[in-house]
Design a protein around this motif. Structure first.
Motif, PDB file in Angstrom:
ATOM      1  N   HIS A  24      -1.624  44.855 132.927  1.00 27.36           N
ATOM      2  CA  HIS A  24      -2.841  45.359 132.280  1.00 27.36           C
ATOM      3  C   HIS A  24      -2.877  46.890 132.213  1.00 27.36           C
ATOM      4  CE1 HIS A  24      -4.813  41.455 131.907  1.00 27.36           C
ATOM      5  NE2 HIS A  24      -4.230  41.164 133.057  1.00 27.36           N
ATOM      6  N   CYS A  25      -1.793  47.510 132.677  1.00 28.47           N
ATOM      7  CA  CYS A  25      -1.692  48.976 132.620  1.00 28.47           C
ATOM      8  C   CYS A  25      -2.856  49.667 133.317  1.00 28.47           C
ATOM      9  CB  CYS A  25      -1.596  49.451 131.173  1.00 28.47           C
ATOM     10  SG  CYS A  25      -0.169  48.788 130.315  1.00 28.47           S
ATOM     11  N   ILE A  26      -3.107  49.254 134.532  1.00 35.16           N
ATOM     12  CA  ILE A  26      -4.209  49.847 135.304  1.00 35.16           C
ATOM     13  C   ILE A  26      -3.665  50.484 136.583  1.00 35.16           C
ATOM     14  CG2 ILE A  26      -6.429  49.390 136.421  1.00 35.16           C
ATOM     15  CD1 ILE A  26      -7.004  47.489 134.365  1.00 35.16           C
ATOM     16  N   GLU A  42      -7.727  39.202 138.167  1.00 34.24           N
ATOM     17  CA  GLU A  42      -7.370  39.378 136.759  1.00 34.24           C
ATOM     18  C   GLU A  42      -8.594  39.190 135.860  1.00 34.24           C
ATOM     19  OE1 GLU A  42      -3.902  37.215 135.532  1.00 34.24           O
ATOM     20  OE2 GLU A  42      -3.621  38.566 133.817  1.00 34.24           O
ATOM     21  N   LEU A  43      -9.433  38.248 136.228  1.00 28.05           N
ATOM     22  CA  LEU A  43     -10.643  38.020 135.427  1.00 28.05           C
ATOM     23  C   LEU A  43     -11.605  39.206 135.491  1.00 28.05           C
ATOM     24  CD1 LEU A  43     -11.343  34.263 136.164  1.00 28.05           C
ATOM     25  CD2 LEU A  43     -10.918  35.277 133.912  1.00 28.05           C
ATOM     26  N   ALA A 101     -12.011  57.697 136.733  1.00 24.95           N
ATOM     27  CA  ALA A 101     -13.060  56.925 136.054  1.00 24.95           C
ATOM     28  C   ALA A 101     -14.187  57.810 135.539  1.00 24.95           C
ATOM     29  CB  ALA A 101     -13.624  55.877 136.995  1.00 24.95           C
ATOM     30  N   ASN A 102     -14.714  57.440 134.410  1.00 27.08           N
ATOM     31  CA  ASN A 102     -15.886  58.083 133.844  1.00 27.08           C
ATOM     32  C   ASN A 102     -17.129  57.235 134.082  1.00 27.08           C
ATOM     33  OD1 ASN A 102     -15.247  60.591 132.587  1.00 27.08           O
ATOM     34  ND2 ASN A 102     -13.994  59.458 131.104  1.00 27.08           N
ATOM     35  N   ALA A 122      -1.284  44.675 137.861  1.00 26.89           N
ATOM     36  CA  ALA A 122      -1.681  46.023 137.431  1.00 26.89           C
ATOM     37  C   ALA A 122      -0.784  46.487 136.286  1.00 26.89           C
ATOM     38  CB  ALA A 122      -1.596  46.994 138.609  1.00 26.89           C
ATOM     39  N   ILE A 157     -10.768  42.278 135.468  1.00 28.37           N
ATOM     40  CA  ILE A 157     -10.289  43.404 134.653  1.00 28.37           C
ATOM     41  C   ILE A 157     -10.914  43.349 133.269  1.00 28.37           C
ATOM     42  CG2 ILE A 157      -8.248  44.425 133.540  1.00 28.37           C
ATOM     43  CD1 ILE A 157      -6.593  43.333 135.910  1.00 28.37           C
ATOM     44  N   ASP A 158     -11.451  44.468 132.812  1.00 30.26           N
ATOM     45  CA  ASP A 158     -11.929  44.519 131.433  1.00 30.26           C
ATOM     46  C   ASP A 158     -11.560  45.850 130.796  1.00 30.26           C
ATOM     47  OD1 ASP A 158     -13.845  46.464 132.079  1.00 30.26           O
ATOM     48  OD2 ASP A 158     -15.368  44.970 132.546  1.00 30.26           O
ATOM     49  N   GLU A 159     -12.024  46.065 129.592  1.00 28.44           N
ATOM     50  CA  GLU A 159     -11.675  47.287 128.838  1.00 28.44           C
ATOM     51  C   GLU A 159     -12.079  48.546 129.596  1.00 28.44           C
ATOM     52  OE1 GLU A 159     -10.784  46.952 125.301  1.00 28.44           O
ATOM     53  OE2 GLU A 159     -10.615  44.817 125.754  1.00 28.44           O
ATOM     54  N   GLN A 160     -13.097  48.419 130.410  1.00 27.64           N
ATOM     55  CA  GLN A 160     -13.658  49.589 131.084  1.00 27.64           C
ATOM     56  C   GLN A 160     -13.094  49.792 132.479  1.00 27.64           C
ATOM     57  OE1 GLN A 160     -15.392  51.829 129.574  1.00 27.64           O
ATOM     58  NE2 GLN A 160     -15.216  50.597 127.715  1.00 27.64           N
ATOM     59  N   THR A 161     -12.090  48.999 132.850  1.00 27.25           N
ATOM     60  CA  THR A 161     -11.553  49.115 134.201  1.00 27.25           C
ATOM     61  C   THR A 161     -10.615  50.310 134.308  1.00 27.25           C
ATOM     62  OG1 THR A 161     -11.741  46.730 134.499  1.00 27.25           O
ATOM     63  CG2 THR A 161     -10.280  47.918 136.006  1.00 27.25           C
ATOM     64  N   ALA A 162     -10.995  51.250 135.146  1.00 26.00           N
ATOM     65  CA  ALA A 162     -10.216  52.486 135.252  1.00 26.00           C
ATOM     66  C   ALA A 162      -9.213  52.446 136.402  1.00 26.00           C
ATOM     67  CB  ALA A 162     -11.155  53.676 135.428  1.00 26.00           C
TER      68      ALA A 162
END
Ligand SMILES: Cc1ncc(COP(=O)(O)O)c(C=O)c1O
Ligand SMILES: Cc1ncc(COP(=O)(O)O)c(C=O)c1O
Lengths: 424, 424
Positions: A210-212, A172-173, A126-127, A207, A175-180
Motif C-alpha cells: 500500500h506504499c505506506i 489492511e482494512l 501526516a497533515n 506496508a 488503510i485508506d487514502e488518508q493513511t499517512a
C-alpha cells in the motif's frame, strides 16, 4: 490623526484547538476514577511505566559516570545542531545499525525522549485530516500527539489469543487514502509481546503493497527475555521506509533524562530529501536534547556492561513468571505471558464478577480493598483487561498478585453464591 | 473472502505542511550566501548567539557542581510531572517572583529551553489563521514556530532612533480581530535594548485596551549593563495576563542544557483554568526538560554568585563600548549602543557603499575580504543593518571592528572616487 478602533472590549482568552485536542487518555481516565487505597494496606502501584520508582532497578555506574565526565569536561555547554552532536548521533548510528540496515550519523536525530521522536515523526508525515494507524491495545501517546495536530488515529487489532500479533486483515482494512503512516510498537506496551521475524515481514509486505511508511516505536528494543529474539523492523525491510524511534529511557533506566532519537531507515531513498529536511526543521522547534546527556551518550552506549542489561531483564522476567503463575490460577483472570518489555496484560472475564460493570469499576475496587493499582484496559483502548508493570521488587510483585487473587476470589460469582449460602 | 483494494500503488511520501512551514529564516538566508573567508585572515564569527563558543565565558563552578551532585544522588532518573519537579518549579517561582507579582510553583512550567517555552505559549494561545504580533527587527524563531502551526506573524516596528522602543502606533495598528497575542522581547535580540518602566507600562496599557495577552520573551532578563534597570513585564501588570518565557540559557551560559520555563502571571485569573490546563497538556507532548538539570536547578538558582553574573555582564559591556567607539567613527556605519543582552545592531548607509546592493552583499564581501561574519539585518527582517555579538574575547572583538573599519573605508564611495583619481 489616526483613529484606532478597539477590536475587543472584554477578555476572552481560550485555549487553541491544539491545546484542547492534546489530551492524555490515561490521565483523563484516571482522573475520573475514585482511587482511595485501603488505609490498612500499603499501596502497591502496578500502574506506572517508570522502572525507577521502586529503587530496585538503577542505572549502571558507567552511565552515571559518563554524565559526570560530560559535565565536568566543560565541552558540552553550548548549542549544538538541533539534531544533536555528530559524535552522539554517530554513537546512536553504531548502536542501531544492523548488517542489513546500516545507518550513519546523518540518519539520526536526537530528541527529548522517545515521545518527542514520535511527535516529530507523526508531524512530518501526516497533515490534519489524515490518519495514522495505531495498535489496539496500544500506548495512548500516539493518539495524544496525533489528535493535537488534527490528525486522526485509526486502530488496528492485536490478538491476545495469538501472542498479541497484529490482525493483518484488520490492519489492511484500516488503510485508506488518508493513511499517512502505520505505527508499529514492538516490543509492546502494554502487551509485553515481541513479534516474530515472520510476523514483522508480513507487516512490511502490507506496508509495501500500500506504499505506506512505518513509524516503528522501538523504545523497548533489546528488552526481551532470554530465549526470545528481537528484530529491529528496519533490519527486515528491503523497501519500506521506516522511522525508528527509541532512546535511553527504558533499557538504561533513565526515563527522566529525556534522551530519545529517530533513526531514518530508507534504503530506496523514498524519504529523500524532503522528509529528511522536514525532520530536521521540526527538530529546530525545541532543539530538544540536553547537551550534557548527548555528551555522555557515546560512553553510555559503548561502556554499559552486558551484565547490567541482563540483571534488569532477569528481574522483569522473574516477575513475569511469578505473576503469571499466581494469576493464571485465579478463576476469571486470564494473564497473557509476555516475552519482553515491562508489562503483562491480564484478561478479566467480567461475567464472573457481576458486581462490576467494567474493568474500571473492578480496578477501582481493587484499590479500595487491596491497595493495588493496575491500569484498566480502557487506558489502552482495550476493555476487559488490566495491565500490570513488572519492574517492582519481587516481594511486592508477589504480594500484589496475592492481593489480586484474594480480591478476585472474594468477588467471583461462584464464591458470592457460596458466601450467600454459607451465611444464610 | 474480503477483497482489499490497494489505495496507493506508488510511493509518494511528502512532508506535512507543518514541516514545510517550519523554517528558520536565519538558516535559509545564510544558506543562500556565499561565505568564503579570506584564507590569510583567521575567521571571526560575530554571528552566533552562543556565549560559550569562544571559551572566554564559562558557567560558574557552582553550576557545574550542582549538576554533578544531581546526577550522583541517583534521585533524578525517573519520570516526573511533564511540567517538572515541584522543587525545581518552586525554585523558578522564587527566582521569578517580584513584590508586585509573586508566583508559586504551580505557575511554572519547565521546558526544553526557552524555544520550547515559546512554542508552547504560541501553541496554547493561537489557532491556525490567527496571528501573533512580533517585533521588527526581531528574533526569527517566533515566525518559525508560528508559521509551522499555520499561525501568522504580524510585525510591529522598533525605532532605532529611539533606543529601539516600540512604535506604539504601529503596534496598535497591527492589532486586529485575529490577534491572539503580542510577543514582547526585552532585553532584545538583536537590538540589545532594555525598555524603560514607562515604555513597558505603555505597552501594557495597549494590551489591556485591546484585551490581548502578552508573551514576554525575557530570556535575557537581568542581563543588563550596570546602571540600567531591567523590569520584568509582569511586575508592572495589574491586569494583562502574561506568559513570561526564560531559562538558564543565556545568563548562566549553558544554552545546550535546554532548561527553559514559562511563568504564568495572571493576577486577574483571566487564564484560569483553561489556558493553564492547555499549557500543562501541551507540555506532555515531549515532557521536555532533563531531570538531571531539573534536579540541579534549585542549587543553580540559589548558589550562583553575583560575581559570576557581574563578570559576564562586564565583559559584554566592555565589548559593547569598544565596538561602539570604533564603529561610530566609521563613515557610513551607525552603531546603536546597547543597554543589555549580548548584541549590537549597526546601521549601514547603503548609499555610501554603492558596490553593494543590499546588506547581504556587504556582509558577504566582509567575509570574503576580512573573514568577519556578522548577521545581515535581513535575518531579523530589518535590512540596512547588521548584528554583531558581544560575547567574543576582547582582543578578537577589537580586531573584528578594525577589520570592519578597514573594509568600510575601502568600499566607501568617497574613497572609491579618491582611489580612482589616485590611480588615474
Ligand atoms: C511504547 C512507548 N513509546 C514511547 C514511550 C515514551 O518514551 P519517552 O519517555 O522516552 O518519551 C513509552 C513510555 O512509556 C512507551 O511505553
Ligand atoms: C530572544 C531569544 N529568545 C529565545 C531564544 C532561545 O533560547 P533557548 O536556547 O533557551 O531555546 C533566544 C536564543 O538565542 C533568543 O535570542
Amino acid at each position: 490623526s489616526k483613529v484606532i478602533r478597539r477590536t475587543r472590549t472584554t477578555w476572552n482568552v481560550s485555549p487553541s484547538f491544539m491545546a484542547k485536542n492534546t489530551f492524555n487518555p490515561i490521565r483523563s481516565i484516571i482522573e475520573t476514577m475514585n482511587l482511595s487505597p485501603n488505609p490498612d494496606k500499603k499501596m502497591i502501584a502496578l500502574s506506572i511505566g517508570d522502572p525507577t520508582v521502586f529503587g530496585n532497578l538503577r542505572p549502571a555506574e558507567t552511565i552515571i559516570q559518563a554524565v559526570i565526565d560530560a559535565v565536568s569536561s566543560g565541552k558540552y555547554n553550548g548549542y549544538t545542531m538541533s539534531t544533536g552532536y555528530e559524535e552522539a548521533r554517530e554513537a546512536v548510528a553504531k548502536y542501531s545499525s544492523t548488517p542489513t540496515a546500516p545507518v550513519s550519523a546523518q540518519d539520526v536525530i536526537l530528541c527529548s525522549g522517545c515521545s518527542c521522536a514520535l511527535d516529530i515523526c507523526i508531524s512530518v508525515l501526516a497533515n490534519p485530516g489524515q490518519n495514522v494507524l495505531v495498535p489496539r491495545p496500544g500506548f495512548g501517546l500516539y493518539k495524544t500527539l496525533a489528535e493535537g495536530l488534527g490528525i486522526k488515529t485509526k486502530p488496528y487489532r492485536l490478538q491476545p489469543e495469538n501472542n498479541w500479533e497484529i490482525d493483518l486483515i484488520d490492519l489492511e482494512l484500516a488503510i485508506d487514502e488518508q493513511t499517512a503512516a502505520i505505527i508499529v510498537n514492538n516490543p509492546s506496551n502494554p502487551c509485553g509481546s515481541v513479534f516474530s521475524k515472520t510476523h514483522l515481514e508480513r507487516i512490511l509486505q502490507l506496508a509495501e503493497k500500500h506504499c505506506i511508511p512505518i513509524i516503528a516505536d522501538e523504545i523497548y528494543e533489546h528488552f526481551v527475555f532470554p530465549g526470545q529474539t528481537y528484530y529491529p523492523l528496519a533490519s527486515l525491510s528491503e523497501k519500506v521506509p521506516i522511522l525508528s524511534c527509541s532512546g535511553l529511557t527504558k533499557r538504561f533506566l533513565v526515563p527522566g533524562w529525556r534522551m530519545g532519537w529517530i533513526v531514518i531507515n530508507d534504503r530506496q531513498n523514498i524519504f529523500t530529501p524532503e522528509i529528511r529536511k522536514g525532520l530536521q526543521t521540526l527538530s529546530q522547534r525545541i532543539i530538544g536534547s540536553s547537551t550534557i546527556i548527548q555528551g555522555a551518550l557515546p560512553a553510555i552506549l559503548a561502556n554499559t556492561p552486558q551484565s547490567f542489561y541482563d540483571d534488569t531483564i532477569n528481574q522483569v522476567k522473574e516477575n513475569a513468571e511469578v505473576s503469571y503463575s499466581i494469576l493464571s490460577t485465579v478463576p476469571g483472570l486470564c494473564p497473557v505471558m509476555p516475552s519482553g518489555a515491562m508489562y503483562m496484560m491480564v484478561g478479566v472475564d467480567m461475567h464472573k464478577f457481576p458486581k462490576f460493570q467494567t474493568d474500571l469499576d473492578l480496578v477501582e475496587a481493587l484499590v479500595t480493598e487491596q491497595s493495588v493499582f493496575c491500569l484498566p484496559g480502557k487506558c489502552f483502548d482495550f476493555p476487559n483487561y488490566f495491565r500490570i508493570v513488572l519492574t517492582v521488587p519481587g516481594e511486592l510483585m508477589k504480594e500484589a498478585c496475592f492481593r489480586i487473587r484474594e480480591f478476585c476470589l472474594l468477588h467471583h460469582r461462584n464464591n458470592q453464591v457460596k458466601l450467600q449460602i454459607d451465611t444464610s
